[in-house]
Design an enzyme around this catalytic site. Sequence first.
Site, PDB file in Angstrom:
ATOM      1  N   GLN A  87     -16.397  29.582  59.181  1.00 29.36           N
ATOM      2  CA  GLN A  87     -16.433  29.474  60.639  1.00 29.36           C
ATOM      3  C   GLN A  87     -15.596  28.289  61.148  1.00 29.36           C
ATOM      4  O   GLN A  87     -15.858  27.746  62.220  1.00 29.36           O
ATOM      5  CB  GLN A  87     -17.883  29.357  61.120  1.00 29.36           C
ATOM      6  CG  GLN A  87     -18.718  30.587  60.858  1.00 29.36           C
ATOM      7  CD  GLN A  87     -18.143  31.836  61.510  1.00 29.36           C
ATOM      8  OE1 GLN A  87     -17.572  31.786  62.599  1.00 29.36           O
ATOM      9  NE2 GLN A  87     -18.266  32.978  60.838  1.00 29.36           N
ATOM     10  N   SER A  88     -14.587  27.924  60.396  1.00 32.12           N
ATOM     11  CA  SER A  88     -13.754  26.769  60.742  1.00 32.12           C
ATOM     12  C   SER A  88     -12.964  26.975  62.036  1.00 32.12           C
ATOM     13  O   SER A  88     -12.211  27.938  62.184  1.00 32.12           O
ATOM     14  CB  SER A  88     -12.781  26.489  59.593  1.00 32.12           C
ATOM     15  OG  SER A  88     -11.769  25.595  59.993  1.00 32.12           O
TER      16      SER A  88
END
Length: 301
Positions: A87-88
């Site tokens: 989920q960067s």
Amino acid sequence: VTVKSVACHIFAQKTAMIKRFPLGFFPTPLHPLNKLSEQFSPHRVYIKRDDMSGLAGGGNKTRKLEFLIGEALACGYDTLITAGAQQSNHCRQTAAACNKAGLKCHLIVRGEAPEKPDGNLFLSRLLGAEIHFTGGEIMAHHPEELIGKLRQQGHNPLFIPIGGSTDVGTLGYVFAVEEFTLQLKQQNIEPDFVFFASCSGGTQAGMVLGKHIHGLQAKLMPVSIAKPEAGLPSLEETVHELVNACSNLLQLNQVPDIDQCRLIEGYDEAGYAVITKNETNTIKKAAREEGILLDPVYTAR
């Protein structure tokens, strides 16, 4: 002649030669949070809206990527590789930046490929990034196998560390402080404290160096988001190394010491990206009082 004026003069000279690829909409807004300020009276609370930087959903990495992309294009790279969690935000924005610059993008992310990607992982795929799942820890410091494979295919890849935290990436927030101090002057605001999240170190290093160069009087309040992994340097050490590296890039004589790189700790006990009641309550308060959606991993903490 003051230290600030000398530093500003050197900064203007050196950065005139540094390549910058425009990606964001700057300056981002600076405005009061009126309802929250009433609750925290007599304190006045403002917010700097780097979530509105404009690149594929916005976020702070846009500022770093303007210089990282500029460096890549100037040096003839045709592919960027970076790493992060699934989920960067950094991976999402890197994928978008590569599209604007005409570069290929490869992302190294932790874990196994999910059946149905969501959130930033879905967006990174939508943006066309090629994603490599490690199955375990992020191989942020060992991308050599992928670099070698891409070179064999005739590409010229550049690896960007997690968060875009390099000497060049740090420039993004040195410039952000210049922008911020001008807005403060225009709005006649004299803040006592500036709070922000710190994780990979580049944003904080830029803020520390920007404060030194541009004469920001407010005390910096970087909040630690994650504890360093065992055997790795402390975040203070990492930030100070980036401050030194960016100072060398700008050829500054005086550099902030490590005491100016200290963090607020104690809010990271739950671990990186673990959402506790504190984050949940803060997100609800910002949404219901001000209509602002906070990032749960960074800003909410």
